[in-house]
Design an enzyme around this catalytic site. Structure first.
Site, PDB file in Angstrom:
ATOM      1  CB  SER A 146      -6.331  -6.830   1.896  1.00 42.62           C
ATOM      2  OG  SER A 146      -7.608  -6.591   2.438  1.00 42.62           O
ATOM      3  CE1 TYR A 159      -6.287  -4.830  -2.544  1.00 38.56           C
ATOM      4  CE2 TYR A 159      -8.180  -5.768  -0.631  1.00 38.56           C
ATOM      5  CZ  TYR A 159      -6.851  -5.072  -1.831  1.00 38.56           C
ATOM      6  OH  TYR A 159      -6.284  -4.356  -0.210  1.00 38.56           O
TER       7      TYR A 159
HETATM    8  N1  NAD Z   1      -5.452   0.612   2.910  1.00 41.65           N
HETATM    9  C1  NAD Z   1      -5.792  -0.308   2.814  1.00 41.65           C
HETATM   10  O1  NAD Z   1      -7.042   0.340   3.490  1.00 41.65           O
HETATM   11  C2  NAD Z   1      -5.297  -1.471   3.468  1.00 41.65           C
HETATM   12  C3  NAD Z   1      -5.900  -2.612   3.517  1.00 41.65           C
HETATM   13  C4  NAD Z   1      -5.383  -3.518   3.857  1.00 41.65           C
HETATM   14  C5  NAD Z   1      -4.416  -3.931   2.439  1.00 41.65           C
HETATM   15  N2  NAD Z   1      -3.889  -2.982   2.608  1.00 41.65           N
HETATM   16  C6  NAD Z   1      -2.895  -3.509   1.296  1.00 41.65           C
HETATM   17  O2  NAD Z   1      -1.206  -2.889   1.506  1.00 41.65           O
HETATM   18  C7  NAD Z   1      -0.621  -2.586   0.810  1.00 41.65           C
HETATM   19  C8  NAD Z   1       0.051  -0.705   1.057  1.00 41.65           C
HETATM   20  O3  NAD Z   1      -1.752  -0.126   0.783  1.00 41.65           O
HETATM   21  P1  NAD Z   1      -1.317   1.206   0.680  1.00 41.65           P
HETATM   22  O4  NAD Z   1      -2.911   1.791   1.298  1.00 41.65           O
HETATM   23  O5  NAD Z   1      -0.353   1.351   1.935  1.00 41.65           O
HETATM   24  O6  NAD Z   1      -1.615   1.810  -1.013  1.00 41.65           O
HETATM   25  P2  NAD Z   1      -1.030   3.134  -1.503  1.00 41.65           P
HETATM   26  O7  NAD Z   1      -1.543   3.391  -2.647  1.00 41.65           O
HETATM   27  O8  NAD Z   1      -0.670   4.496  -0.338  1.00 41.65           O
HETATM   28  O9  NAD Z   1       0.662   2.508  -1.386  1.00 41.65           O
HETATM   29  C9  NAD Z   1       1.117   1.314  -2.449  1.00 41.65           C
HETATM   30  C10 NAD Z   1       2.497   2.329  -3.245  1.00 41.65           C
HETATM   31  O10 NAD Z   1       2.734   0.678  -3.783  1.00 41.65           O
HETATM   32  C11 NAD Z   1       3.723   0.990  -5.170  1.00 41.65           C
HETATM   33  N3  NAD Z   1       2.772   0.561  -6.387  1.00 41.65           N
HETATM   34  C12 NAD Z   1       1.860   0.076  -6.510  1.00 41.65           C
HETATM   35  N4  NAD Z   1       2.111  -1.040  -7.414  1.00 41.65           N
HETATM   36  C13 NAD Z   1       3.323  -1.156  -8.014  1.00 41.65           C
HETATM   37  C14 NAD Z   1       4.751  -1.356  -8.636  1.00 41.65           C
HETATM   38  N5  NAD Z   1       3.564  -2.643 -10.219  1.00 41.65           N
HETATM   39  N6  NAD Z   1       5.674  -1.574  -8.603  1.00 41.65           N
HETATM   40  C15 NAD Z   1       6.001  -0.591  -7.424  1.00 41.65           C
HETATM   41  N7  NAD Z   1       5.530  -0.087  -6.944  1.00 41.65           N
HETATM   42  C16 NAD Z   1       4.407  -0.419  -6.834  1.00 41.65           C
HETATM   43  C17 NAD Z   1       2.408   2.666  -4.772  1.00 41.65           C
HETATM   44  O11 NAD Z   1       3.866   3.343  -6.065  1.00 41.65           O
HETATM   45  C18 NAD Z   1       2.622   2.915  -3.705  1.00 41.65           C
HETATM   46  O12 NAD Z   1       3.698   3.843  -3.187  1.00 41.65           O
HETATM   47  C19 NAD Z   1      -1.156  -2.963  -0.319  1.00 41.65           C
HETATM   48  O13 NAD Z   1      -0.581  -3.874  -0.622  1.00 41.65           O
HETATM   49  C20 NAD Z   1      -2.994  -3.124   0.066  1.00 41.65           C
HETATM   50  O14 NAD Z   1      -3.221  -4.097  -0.635  1.00 41.65           O
HETATM   51  C21 NAD Z   1      -3.902  -1.638   2.017  1.00 41.65           C
END
Ligand code: NAD
Length: 254
Positions: A146, A159
């Site tokens: 991130s 985080y």
């Molecule tokens: N959305 C943002 O703005 C953003 C910004 C920076 C980084 N990220 C990173 O990108 C990645 C995806 O984020 P997103 O926004 O798509 O989130 P999201 O919540 O839409 O998707 C995350 C997925 O991870 C799965 N998950 C969580 N814990 C789990 C576990 N223990 N075992 C198996 N599956 C698990 C959830 O079920 C979910 O389907 C994350 O690592 C997040 O930190 C997101």
């Protein structure tokens, strides 16, 4: 070489592929011709993504996995091999944000949970993926960090630490397996996914602040991140390893 040519026949694993950025990447991998395995806790949503890919003429399968458990991370790689006979590419996207709190009010329980889900899961996933790839012609791994992995978000110390740690795992893998497995990190800025929507709903105080962020002035679409991930896996990036690629519309510069 086109994406179609470089992805055809490849097997791509996406953790957290049931939602958000992982979901968009699974769809993009499949559209580029890869056979896709989605590993996630959310069975219904994961199977819905598989159905969407199959309906579009692609190939995909779902495996339920809790990525904090080593039997599940080892199991998801075994599933790729059983299902499709290989594992060439992996995107480790699963993660949570946790509830924001000032550093001095963060509980040990919150810290341990975040480190488990956002950092230990990447260690376990990478370890299982590398065990297969080093003995089977190499591969490419991309980890979801991130921009908080470089520039911390206030009130999310656990985080921030986990996402910095993901960069450490990425560089360790890239250096140790240089010439065999490429390992890179993608660093999304605010991206329109269920995770960020829930985070903003739960924390109305930060909404105005996030919408007013400099940079492109809007949230990224999950597909913006997916495009970078697919490129980082493809042969077109064959000389790229160990990088931390921000996909944030320039936000980090402000
Ligand atoms: N959305 C943002 O703005 C953003 C910004 C920076 C980084 N990220 C990173 O990108 C990645 C995806 O984020 P997103 O926004 O798509 O989130 P999201 O919540 O839409 O998707 C995350 C997925 O991870 C799965 N998950 C969580 N814990 C789990 C576990 N223990 N075992 C198996 N599956 C698990 C959830 O079920 C979910 O389907 C994350 O690592 C997040 O930190 C997101």
């Amino acid at each position: 070489m086109s994406h179609e040519a470089s992805a055809a026949g490849r097997v791509a694993l996406v953790t957290g592929g049931a939602s958000g950025i992982g979901r968009a990447t699974a769809v993009r991998f499949a559209a580029a011709g890869a056979r896709v395995v989605i590993a996630d806790l959310q069975e219904d949503l994961g199977n819905a993504v598989v159905a969407e890919i199959l309906a579009a003429g692609g190939e995909a399968a779902f495996v339920r996995a809790d990525l904090t458990r080593e039997e599940d991370t080892d199991g998801m790689v075994d599933f790729c091999v059983t299902q499709y006979g290989a594992l060439n590419w992996a995107f480790n996207a699963a993660g949570i944000t946790g509830t924001p709190a000032p550093f001095h009010e963060t509980s040990l329980e919150t810290w341990r949970r975040l480190i488990d889900v956002d950092l230990t899961s990447v260690f376990l996933s990478m370890r299982a993926e590398l065990r297969h790839m080093v003995h089977n012609g190499g591969g490419a791994i991309v980890n979801a960090s991130s921009i908080a992995g470089l520039s911390p978000t206030p009130n999310l110390a656990s985080y921030n630490a986990a996402k910095h740690g993901v960069l450490g795992l990425t560089k360790s893998g890239a250096k140790e397996y240089s010439g065999r497995v490429r390992v890179n990190a993608v660093l999304p800025g605010a991206t329109d996914t269920p995770m960020i929507r829930k985070y903003m709903d739960d924390n109305p105080a930060i909404q105005g602040e996030m919408r007013a962020e400099p940079g492109t002035g809007h949230f990224a679409d999950p597909d913006d991140i997916a495009a970078a991930v697919v490129w980082l896996c493809s042969d077109e990036s064959r000389h790229v390893s160990g990088v931390s690629m921000a996909v944030d519309g320039g936000l980090l510069l402000h």
